[in-house]
Design a protein around this motif. Structure first.
Motif, short mmCIF file in Angstrom:
data_model
loop_
_atom_site.label_atom_id
_atom_site.label_comp_id
_atom_site.label_asym_id
_atom_site.label_seq_id
_atom_site.Cartn_x
_atom_site.Cartn_y
_atom_site.Cartn_z
N ILE A 1 -4.58 1.27 -5.15
CA ILE A 1 -4.39 1.70 -3.75
C ILE A 1 -5.59 1.32 -2.90
CG2 ILE A 1 -4.21 3.75 -2.27
CD1 ILE A 1 -2.47 4.99 -4.50
N GLN A 2 -6.76 1.45 -3.54
CA GLN A 2 -7.97 1.08 -2.77
C GLN A 2 -7.99 -0.41 -2.43
OE1 GLN A 2 -10.34 3.17 -1.55
NE2 GLN A 2 -10.99 1.29 -0.47
N GLU B 1 -4.21 8.02 -13.40
CA GLU B 1 -4.58 8.40 -12.03
C GLU B 1 -5.71 7.54 -11.51
OE1 GLU B 1 -5.45 12.52 -12.14
OE2 GLU B 1 -3.38 13.13 -12.51
N ASP B 2 -6.60 7.14 -12.42
CA ASP B 2 -7.73 6.30 -11.98
C ASP B 2 -7.25 4.91 -11.59
OD1 ASP B 2 -9.40 8.41 -12.47
OD2 ASP B 2 -9.94 7.68 -14.50
N LEU B 3 -6.26 4.40 -12.45
CA LEU B 3 -5.75 3.06 -12.12
C LEU B 3 -5.02 3.07 -10.81
CD1 LEU B 3 -4.46 1.96 -15.65
CD2 LEU B 3 -6.49 1.15 -14.42
N LEU C 1 0.84 -1.21 0.00
CA LEU C 1 0.00 0.00 0.00
C LEU C 1 0.87 1.25 0.00
CD1 LEU C 1 -2.73 1.43 0.23
CD2 LEU C 1 -2.58 1.07 2.73
N LYS C 2 1.90 1.19 0.85
CA LYS C 2 2.78 2.35 0.94
C LYS C 2 3.50 2.60 -0.38
CE LYS C 2 5.15 5.59 3.09
NZ LYS C 2 4.49 6.86 3.43
N GLN C 3 3.87 1.51 -0.99
CA GLN C 3 4.58 1.64 -2.27
C GLN C 3 3.69 2.25 -3.34
OE1 GLN C 3 5.94 -2.11 -3.77
NE2 GLN C 3 7.04 -1.20 -5.51
N LEU C 4 2.44 1.80 -3.39
CA LEU C 4 1.51 2.33 -4.37
C LEU C 4 1.26 3.82 -4.13
CD1 LEU C 4 -1.04 -0.65 -4.60
CD2 LEU C 4 0.65 0.07 -6.31
N GLU C 5 1.09 4.13 -2.85
CA GLU C 5 0.83 5.54 -2.53
C GLU C 5 2.05 6.39 -2.90
OE1 GLU C 5 -2.26 4.95 1.23
OE2 GLU C 5 -0.12 5.34 1.60
N VAL D 1 -5.15 -4.53 3.47
CA VAL D 1 -4.51 -4.20 4.75
C VAL D 1 -5.53 -4.21 5.87
CG1 VAL D 1 -3.38 -2.36 6.05
CG2 VAL D 1 -2.59 -2.92 3.73
N GLU D 2 -6.66 -3.69 5.62
CA GLU D 2 -7.69 -3.61 6.66
C GLU D 2 -8.17 -5.04 7.03
OE1 GLU D 2 -9.46 0.76 5.35
OE2 GLU D 2 -10.60 -1.06 4.97
N GLU D 3 -8.33 -5.87 6.00
CA GLU D 3 -8.79 -7.23 6.28
C GLU D 3 -7.73 -8.01 7.09
OE1 GLU D 3 -11.57 -7.89 2.29
OE2 GLU D 3 -9.62 -8.87 2.48
N LEU D 4 -6.47 -7.83 6.68
CA LEU D 4 -5.41 -8.54 7.40
C LEU D 4 -5.26 -8.00 8.81
CD1 LEU D 4 -2.71 -8.92 4.59
CD2 LEU D 4 -4.05 -10.74 5.67
N ALA D 5 -5.49 -6.73 8.99
CA ALA D 5 -5.39 -6.17 10.34
C ALA D 5 -6.46 -6.78 11.23
CB ALA D 5 -5.56 -4.65 10.27
#
Length: 663
Positions: free
Chosen positions: A411-412, A404-406, A349-353, A418-422
């Motif tokens: 990222i989404q 930008e859309d991709l 996620l961080k990489q994508l952002e 990330v949220e599911e794994l958390a």
């Protein structure tokens, strides 16, 4: 029992007298006599004859003055006097006589010298028992010393002259045993029972009886008759040979009586034993009372039950702890796995952002020259200008459409992951915490349980001896002591029975002795007179009377003094032993009953202070006695003398002349 009393000399009269003297029923008397093998001997025995018929020897003499093969044959022997003679000593006379003795005893080599026995290769000796011919054959290798290595055959001739084998085997104990059975059976000799406090009761058989047939000047006589002066055996043998009835009955009854008396005398003083046992019983009963009381306060059984329960509980706790440990380890692995996935998702996620932010910033910069060489895009490559808006002026790659859309979509998606794994990690950690607690609690329960077991085991091991076991042991000891005390206070049945048997046996001994001695005195007087007459002829001087008492002791009135047999000189003893042997045969023949088989072998009778005149007189007397008695065989081993030639006919001699050897 009165000495004047008359007892009917029959089996019925014997049992009746025993029953009266022991005040026991006749049925009990018969049972006791049968139990101890005591039988009435009511009929005087008939004598049977034993005499040698021939002897053959072969062998190889070695390491001697004259080595080589030898062969001896002497046959046609019969009744009368016979002589084994040589001109010089050490020519084999004693060996021939000793081989004859060994043959009828079955005992080789017996008194045969070791060197002579070693030389022998074959022995054949024939003898007659009541005119029935018997043969002993022995074969061994010349030089062989071990008797058991020889082969022996004992045979009996039938009416057709055929040999019937009675024994075939080694020449050792087997031959000895078989010969003894043969002689005792064929000559009708009973076993002589004796008893003394050192050896107890024991039987005497053929070896003792056969010892009376052989007399030698080389062996000092110790007994008046036979070889053994103990247990009254000389008189027993004399009674046996002269054929007194009731002799074997008396000896069997006396032996049984002595055995029981010895057994009873070996028992402890019962009164003293009873006092000791009573004191011990009181002591043990006191200990039992204390042990019984101590047993009530003892919680040993409860501790053992608790220990058993704890053992089961620990087994269950150990299983639960193991299960919890496995679960905890699995949950730990799960948390580690989810954590790793969560960390990877977050990094993605961080990489994508970061990538989206870098692209956006770069595009906002609108570069006009290359950041490396600073060349203007228009000059360096006009073709790369992104006037079309689809090509990157810097890397020349095609620019994605709606980039930008991709980025926002990726990222989404990463954010969602990330949220599911958390969430999963939170759940896994909560589960791990619970399983950790479960495992810790189970381990603690197991530790506590094991500690209780150890404490309980220590408590049991330090307890004193189990009072229950002590009570059981003391109860058993008390019971045994009570039974022993009771048995002493009231005589046991077996002792009562033993005392009853002893009473009957004592009566049987006395009654049998009375029957035996009723005619013994006259017979012994007759033998003593005959012995004195013969002894005088044999050169025993200054004898005026002889008396043979009921104990078998011979008292000689000689030179005005009374001398017993044991105090005579060696020469006198030998001559009296010869005389009493002939007297026993003579008296038995005259009375018409007896057991002496009429065999007498005398080795070197002239060597014991016998002058020529006395020796000639002795030989003449022996020859006359043998002739008068009839059916008697006397074999003498002697140095050749004129006295022998005067008495023993030439065909009755085995004579080694000059320096010759007999074999």
């Amino acid at each position: 029992m009165s000495k004047e009393r008359t007892i009917e000399p029959t089996e019925y009269g014997w049992i009746k007298a025993i029953a009266e003297d022991s005040t026991s029923p006749e049925s009990n008397v018969r049972s006791v006599l049968l139990k101890y093998g005591i039988r009435a001997q009511t009929t005087p025995p008939r004598a049977k004859s034993l005499r040698f018929d021939s002897i053959k020897l072969t062998g190889v003499r070695a390491e001697s003055e004259r080595d080589g093969l030898f062969d001896l044959s002497w046959s046609g022997l019969g009744t009368g006097i016979w002589a084994v003679m040589s001109e010089r000593n050490l020519r084999g006379k004693s060996s021939v006589l000793n081989l004859l003795q060994a043959a009828i005893r079955g005992d080789f080599p017996g008194r045969v010298k070791p060197d002579v026995w070693k030389w022998l290769e074959a022995i054949e000796i024939q003898y007659r028992i009541d005119n029935v011919l018997h043969r002993l054959e022995l074969r061994k290798a010349a030089g062989e010393e071990k008797t058991a290595e020889g082969r022996a055959t004992l045979s009996r001739s039938d009416s057709d002259g055929q040999w019937i084998t009675l024994y075939e085997g080694d020449a050792g104990d087997g031959l000895k045993s078989q010969t003894e059975h043969l002689m005792m059976e064929e000559l009708d000799f009973p076993v002589i029972y004796a008893h003394n406090k050192n050896t107890g009761g024991h039987p005497h058989g053929w070896p003792l009886i056969a010892s009376t047939f052989f007399l030698s000047s080389s062996i000092e006589p110790k007994a008046l008759f036979g070889d053994l002066p103990i247990d009254g055996l000389p008189l027993r043998l004399l009674q046996l040979f002269i054929g007194l009835p009731w002799v074997s009955t008396y000896s069997a009854a006396l032996t049984a009586q002595k055995q029981i008396e010895q057994g009873l005398s070996g028992r402890p003083d019962q009164s003293g034993v009873s006092a000791v046992l009573n004191a011990k019983l009181i002591e043990v009963e006191g200990q039992l009372a204390e042990a019984t009381k101590a047993r009530g306060t003892d919680d040993r059984a409860a501790k053992r039950l608790e220990l058993a329960r704890l053992d089961e509980e620990i087994a269950s706790d150990r299983k639960a702890a193991e299960t919890a440990r496995v679960t905890f380890e699995a949950d730990t692995a799960t948390v580690a796995s989810v954590t790793a996935s969560y960390d990877d998702a977050r990094r993605r996620l961080k990489q994508l952002e970061d990538e989206r932010s870098a692209g956006y910033s770069f595009r906002q910069l609108s570069p006009t020259c290359c950041p490396a060489c600073e060349a203007a895009f228009e000059k360096a490559a006009t073709a790369v200008q992104h006037s079309d808006g689809n090509t990157c002026a810097l890397c020349k790659n095609d620019l994605p459409v709606h980039e930008e859309d991709l980025d926002s979509d990726r990222i989404q998606d990463a954010q969602t992951l990330v949220e599911e794994l958390a969430t999963s990690l939170q759940i896994a950690k909560a589960k791990l915490k619970a399983s950790e607690k479960t495992a810790r609690d189970a381990t603690e329960r197991l530790r506590v349980g094991m500690s209780r077991v150890r404490n309980l085991q220590d408590a049991i091991s330090t307890l004193p001896t189990d009072p229950e076991l002590v009570v059981v042991q003391l109860e058993a000891q008390t019971q045994q002591l009570r039974e022993l005390v009771a048995s002493l206070q009231s005589p046991a049945n077996d002792e009562t029975e033993t005392q009853g048997e002893l009473k009957i046996l004592r009566a049987a001994t006395e009654v049998s002795k009375t029957l035996m001695t009723s005619m013994q005195s006259d017979v012994l007087t007759e033998i003593a007179d005959s012995v004195m007459s013969l002894a005088k002829k044999f050169g025993v001087s200054h004898v005026t009377s002889m008396h043979l008492d009921g104990g078998g002791k011979l008292k000689v009135h000689q030179g005005g003094a009374d001398i017993y047999f044991s105090n005579l000189t060696m020469g006198e003893k030998l001559r009296i032993k010869i005389a009493i042997s002939l007297a026993a045969v003579e008296v038995a023949k005259r009375r018409g009953h007896g057991r002496h088989p009429g065999l007498l072998i005398i080795d070197s009778p002239a060597s014991e202070e016998v002058v020529n005149e006395d020796f000639e007189q002795m030989l003449d007397s022996v020859s006359s006695a043998a002739k008068d008695i009839g059916g008697v065989q006397v074999i003498i081993g002697t140095i050749a003398r004129k006295a022998v030639e005067a008495v023993v006919s030439s065909d009755h001699r085995l004579h080694a002349k000059g320096d010759e050897y007999l074999f």
